[in-house]
Design a protein around this motif. Structure first.
Motif, PDB file in Angstrom:
ATOM      1  N   LEU A  64       0.873  -1.178   0.000  1.00 14.38           N
ATOM      2  CA  LEU A  64       0.000   0.000   0.000  1.00 14.38           C
ATOM      3  C   LEU A  64       0.907   1.223   0.000  1.00 14.38           C
ATOM      4  O   LEU A  64       1.690   1.430   0.929  1.00 14.38           O
ATOM      5  N   VAL A  65       0.811   2.038  -1.058  1.00 17.96           N
ATOM      6  CA  VAL A  65       1.777   3.116  -1.275  1.00 17.96           C
ATOM      7  C   VAL A  65       1.061   4.461  -1.365  1.00 17.96           C
ATOM      8  O   VAL A  65       0.140   4.637  -2.171  1.00 17.96           O
ATOM      9  N   PHE A  66       1.508   5.415  -0.541  1.00 18.79           N
ATOM     10  CA  PHE A  66       0.984   6.777  -0.532  1.00 18.79           C
ATOM     11  C   PHE A  66       2.067   7.745  -0.991  1.00 18.79           C
ATOM     12  O   PHE A  66       3.265   7.452  -0.907  1.00 18.79           O
ATOM     13  N   ASP A  67       1.629   8.924  -1.433  1.00 20.54           N
ATOM     14  CA  ASP A  67       2.581  10.022  -1.582  1.00 20.54           C
ATOM     15  C   ASP A  67       3.078  10.445  -0.210  1.00 20.54           C
ATOM     16  O   ASP A  67       4.270  10.611   0.009  1.00 20.54           O
ATOM     17  N   ASP A  68       2.142  10.647   0.722  1.00 22.71           N
ATOM     18  CA  ASP A  68       2.477  11.056   2.091  1.00 22.71           C
ATOM     19  C   ASP A  68       1.552  10.346   3.072  1.00 22.71           C
ATOM     20  O   ASP A  68       0.457   9.915   2.707  1.00 22.71           O
ATOM     21  N   LEU A  69       2.010  10.283   4.327  1.00 26.53           N
ATOM     22  CA  LEU A  69       1.236   9.597   5.361  1.00 26.53           C
ATOM     23  C   LEU A  69       0.897  10.526   6.525  1.00 26.53           C
ATOM     24  O   LEU A  69       0.604  10.060   7.618  1.00 26.53           O
ATOM     25  N   ASP A  70       0.931  11.856   6.279  1.00 28.50           N
ATOM     26  CA  ASP A  70       0.790  12.801   7.388  1.00 28.50           C
ATOM     27  C   ASP A  70      -0.626  13.345   7.516  1.00 28.50           C
ATOM     28  O   ASP A  70      -0.833  14.480   7.913  1.00 28.50           O
ATOM     29  N   SER A  71      -1.629  12.520   7.199  1.00 25.74           N
ATOM     30  CA  SER A  71      -3.003  13.002   7.253  1.00 25.74           C
ATOM     31  C   SER A  71      -3.927  11.924   7.802  1.00 25.74           C
ATOM     32  O   SER A  71      -3.750  10.739   7.511  1.00 25.74           O
ATOM     33  N   PRO A  72      -4.944  12.328   8.599  1.00 23.22           N
ATOM     34  CA  PRO A  72      -5.954  11.362   9.031  1.00 23.22           C
ATOM     35  C   PRO A  72      -6.683  10.724   7.852  1.00 23.22           C
ATOM     36  O   PRO A  72      -7.229   9.633   7.973  1.00 23.22           O
ATOM     37  N   TRP A  73      -6.707  11.410   6.725  1.00 21.99           N
ATOM     38  CA  TRP A  73      -7.291  10.864   5.494  1.00 21.99           C
ATOM     39  C   TRP A  73      -6.611   9.550   5.128  1.00 21.99           C
ATOM     40  O   TRP A  73      -7.265   8.566   4.781  1.00 21.99           O
ATOM     41  N   LEU A 116      -1.941   1.788  -5.003  1.00 26.53           N
ATOM     42  CA  LEU A 116      -1.257   3.081  -5.066  1.00 26.53           C
ATOM     43  C   LEU A 116      -2.279   4.186  -4.849  1.00 26.53           C
ATOM     44  O   LEU A 116      -3.297   4.237  -5.536  1.00 26.53           O
ATOM     45  N   VAL A 117      -2.008   5.094  -3.893  1.00 25.23           N
ATOM     46  CA  VAL A 117      -2.989   6.109  -3.496  1.00 25.23           C
ATOM     47  C   VAL A 117      -2.524   7.501  -3.902  1.00 25.23           C
ATOM     48  O   VAL A 117      -1.441   7.936  -3.512  1.00 25.23           O
ATOM     49  N   THR A 118      -3.337   8.184  -4.706  1.00 21.25           N
ATOM     50  CA  THR A 118      -3.151   9.588  -5.080  1.00 21.25           C
ATOM     51  C   THR A 118      -1.701   9.917  -5.404  1.00 21.25           C
ATOM     52  O   THR A 118      -1.065  10.701  -4.722  1.00 21.25           O
ATOM     53  N   SER A 119      -1.177   9.334  -6.440  1.00 25.86           N
ATOM     54  CA  SER A 119       0.209   9.584  -6.822  1.00 25.86           C
ATOM     55  C   SER A 119       0.298   9.979  -8.283  1.00 25.86           C
ATOM     56  O   SER A 119      -0.409   9.448  -9.136  1.00 25.86           O
ATOM     57  N   ALA A 120       1.206  10.922  -8.561  1.00 27.75           N
ATOM     58  CA  ALA A 120       1.454  11.339  -9.945  1.00 27.75           C
ATOM     59  C   ALA A 120       2.433  10.403 -10.642  1.00 27.75           C
ATOM     60  O   ALA A 120       2.788  10.618 -11.793  1.00 27.75           O
ATOM     61  N   LEU A 121       2.894   9.364  -9.929  1.00 22.10           N
ATOM     62  CA  LEU A 121       3.894   8.447 -10.496  1.00 22.10           C
ATOM     63  C   LEU A 121       3.255   7.174 -11.043  1.00 22.10           C
ATOM     64  O   LEU A 121       3.938   6.183 -11.260  1.00 22.10           O
ATOM     65  N   GLU A 122       1.948   7.198 -11.273  1.00 21.38           N
ATOM     66  CA  GLU A 122       1.239   5.983 -11.663  1.00 21.38           C
ATOM     67  C   GLU A 122       1.813   5.347 -12.928  1.00 21.38           C
ATOM     68  O   GLU A 122       2.066   4.146 -12.984  1.00 21.38           O
ATOM     69  N   SER A 123       2.034   6.165 -13.978  1.00 21.24           N
ATOM     70  CA  SER A 123       2.487   5.594 -15.251  1.00 21.24           C
ATOM     71  C   SER A 123       3.889   5.028 -15.137  1.00 21.24           C
ATOM     72  O   SER A 123       4.193   3.968 -15.684  1.00 21.24           O
ATOM     73  N   SER A 143       3.932   2.158   2.634  1.00 19.99           N
ATOM     74  CA  SER A 143       5.083   2.991   2.287  1.00 19.99           C
ATOM     75  C   SER A 143       4.618   4.369   1.848  1.00 19.99           C
ATOM     76  O   SER A 143       3.463   4.553   1.448  1.00 19.99           O
ATOM     77  N   ALA A 144       5.543   5.334   1.908  1.00 19.19           N
ATOM     78  CA  ALA A 144       5.305   6.672   1.357  1.00 19.19           C
ATOM     79  C   ALA A 144       6.455   7.009   0.424  1.00 19.19           C
ATOM     80  O   ALA A 144       7.628   6.786   0.774  1.00 19.19           O
ATOM     81  N   ILE A 145       6.131   7.531  -0.767  1.00 19.81           N
ATOM     82  CA  ILE A 145       7.183   7.846  -1.744  1.00 19.81           C
ATOM     83  C   ILE A 145       7.299   9.348  -1.993  1.00 19.81           C
ATOM     84  O   ILE A 145       8.162   9.784  -2.755  1.00 19.81           O
ATOM     85  N   HIS A 146       6.445  10.147  -1.343  1.00 19.10           N
ATOM     86  CA  HIS A 146       6.562  11.610  -1.350  1.00 19.10           C
ATOM     87  C   HIS A 146       6.590  12.212  -2.752  1.00 19.10           C
ATOM     88  O   HIS A 146       7.160  13.290  -2.954  1.00 19.10           O
ATOM     89  N   GLY A 147       6.003  11.523  -3.719  1.00 20.13           N
ATOM     90  CA  GLY A 147       5.920  12.066  -5.067  1.00 20.13           C
ATOM     91  C   GLY A 147       7.251  12.207  -5.768  1.00 20.13           C
ATOM     92  O   GLY A 147       7.354  12.919  -6.772  1.00 20.13           O
ATOM     93  N   ARG A 148       8.283  11.518  -5.277  1.00 21.29           N
ATOM     94  CA  ARG A 148       9.625  11.664  -5.858  1.00 21.29           C
ATOM     95  C   ARG A 148      10.028  10.365  -6.546  1.00 21.29           C
ATOM     96  O   ARG A 148       9.878   9.277  -5.982  1.00 21.29           O
ATOM     97  N   ARG A 153      11.895   4.621  -6.907  1.00 24.64           N
ATOM     98  CA  ARG A 153      12.875   3.610  -7.334  1.00 24.64           C
ATOM     99  C   ARG A 153      13.332   2.764  -6.149  1.00 24.64           C
ATOM    100  O   ARG A 153      13.477   1.541  -6.261  1.00 24.64           O
ATOM    101  N   GLU A 154      13.563   3.407  -5.020  1.00 19.81           N
ATOM    102  CA  GLU A 154      13.976   2.663  -3.829  1.00 19.81           C
ATOM    103  C   GLU A 154      12.873   1.708  -3.389  1.00 19.81           C
ATOM    104  O   GLU A 154      13.129   0.559  -3.019  1.00 19.81           O
ATOM    105  N   TRP A 155      11.622   2.189  -3.449  1.00 20.66           N
ATOM    106  CA  TRP A 155      10.508   1.324  -3.092  1.00 20.66           C
ATOM    107  C   TRP A 155      10.412   0.142  -4.045  1.00 20.66           C
ATOM    108  O   TRP A 155      10.146  -0.986  -3.622  1.00 20.66           O
ATOM    109  N   MET A 156      10.654   0.366  -5.343  1.00 23.12           N
ATOM    110  CA  MET A 156      10.610  -0.731  -6.314  1.00 23.12           C
ATOM    111  C   MET A 156      11.661  -1.785  -5.995  1.00 23.12           C
ATOM    112  O   MET A 156      11.405  -2.986  -6.115  1.00 23.12           O
TER     113      MET A 156
END
Length: 343
Positions: free
Chosen positions: A72-81, A129-136, A103-108, A113-116
């Motif tokens: 389960l991968v987020f951009d960030d994990l700093d929200s109750p959402w 994958l949750v709300t990430s611009a790195l989908e493609s 995991s969180a990848i912070h949109g970077r 790559r490290e997560w992969m």
């Protein structure tokens, strides 16, 4: 000259190429590689033969049957959402006897790559994958590995073939603004979410549609930017209050921004809803206990996580989802933070 060991790669053959030669899907090859039992003996033999001939290196596995595992991968994990999404994912994963790595990848791309690299090492059965611009970017690599992917609340339009789970954001924005209009408000401020996100744009469009239906001319000075965090709600509300003619109500595109707006009003000695009404979006557990309890649009965050797990597990079994794009309904929840405008 010595023989080549069966588990030494003779080339950079991928699971996708093995699947093509075997005439099966990439998830089927992945199940054979990971020692799963849900593959027919004839298919397993055909895939095993190709793996041996190509010298495909298997990832290390503990003796016996390997436990199923999802990422389960987020951009960030700093929200109750994010916590609400995790709650739904964990509930469904536990029911299916599947482990979860968060995991969180912070949109970077570097973090991605490290997560992969870590994903390859732990032989994950699927990715949510949750709300990430790195989908493609991630989609291509996961497809090569034969790891199925499902996107929750996509940042934009998902790449072709990627199942996506979202909420009816446009309808939610419409309902929030229609509620304020029904109370008699005509100057309604909007603290918008990040414009790069599909959900933000949909909520803004729903808000504008409600104004148009009510014959209220849009006023772009009443739309201020936000980033879904409380600080931007605080800043945005102050900007609206500084207008020559402030709004009588505010629709914040997230609950956290709504709480920031309420704090801005409190510091100015203004009361909610007597001096200004406030509506949020999400229905996080905490807003039931805010002062006053927050009127908001509920989006089914936990249910989105649950459905994502069920979908990715279907893909891992070689099945296809009923629909590539699912939007779960939103619902207006009226509490004490909204009232008719003051005379």
């Amino acid at each position: 000259m010595g023989a080549v060991a069966p588990d030494e790669p003779r080339g950079r053959v991928t699971i996708t190429e093995i699947a093509r030669q075997a005439g099966v899907s990439a998830p089927t090859v992945s199940r054979v590689v990971n020692g799963r039992s849900d593959v027919s003996p004839s298919t397993r033999a055909r895939v095993e033969d190709l793996l041996l001939r190509h010298g495909y290196r298997r990832r290390a596995a503990a003796p016996g049957t390997r436990a199923a595992l999802l990422d389960l991968v987020f951009d960030d994990l700093d929200s109750p959402w994010a916590v609400e999404i995790i709650r739904g994912v964990e509930e469904a994963a536990h029911a299916a006897a599947v482990g979860t790595v968060v995991s969180a990848i912070h949109g970077r791309s570097g973090d991605a790559r490290e997560w992969m690299r870590n994903l390859r090492a732990r032989a994950s059965d699927g990715v949510v994958l949750v709300t990430s611009a790195l989908e493609s970017l991630l989609h291509e690599e996961l497809r090569a590995l034969g790891v199925p992917l499902v996107v929750v609340d996509p940042a934009g339009s998902p790449a072709h073939g990627i199942p996506a789970i979202g909420a009816a954001n446009w309808a939610g924005g419409l309902a929030a603004t229609e509620h304020l209009l029904s109370l008699g408000h005509r100057r309604i401020g909007l603290i918008a979410g990040p414009p790069r996100l599909l959900c933000s744009r949909a909520r803004l469009d729903g808000h504008r549609a409600a104004l148009e239906d009510a014959g209220v001319a849009p006023d772009e000075t009443l739309v201020v930017p936000g980033d879904f965090r409380p600080e931007s709600g605080f800043t945005g509300c102050n900007a609206l209050l500084d207008l020559p003619e402030p709004p009588t109500a505010v629709f914040a595109a997230s609950d956290q921004m709504a709480l920031g707006a309420i704090e801005a009003l409190r510091r100015r000695g203004l009361r909610v809803p007597q001096d200004m009404s406030v509506v949020g979006f999400d229905d996080l557990p905490e807003v039931r206990w805010s002062a006053p309890p927050l009127t908001t649009v509920r989006q089914p965050l936990a249910e989105m996580g649950t459905l994502a797990v069920r979908t990715v597990l279907r893909l891992a079994r070689g099945e296809q989802p009923d629909s590539p794009r699912v939007e779960l309904g939103t619902e207006l929840v009226v509490r004490s933070s909204t009232a008719p405008p003051a005379p």
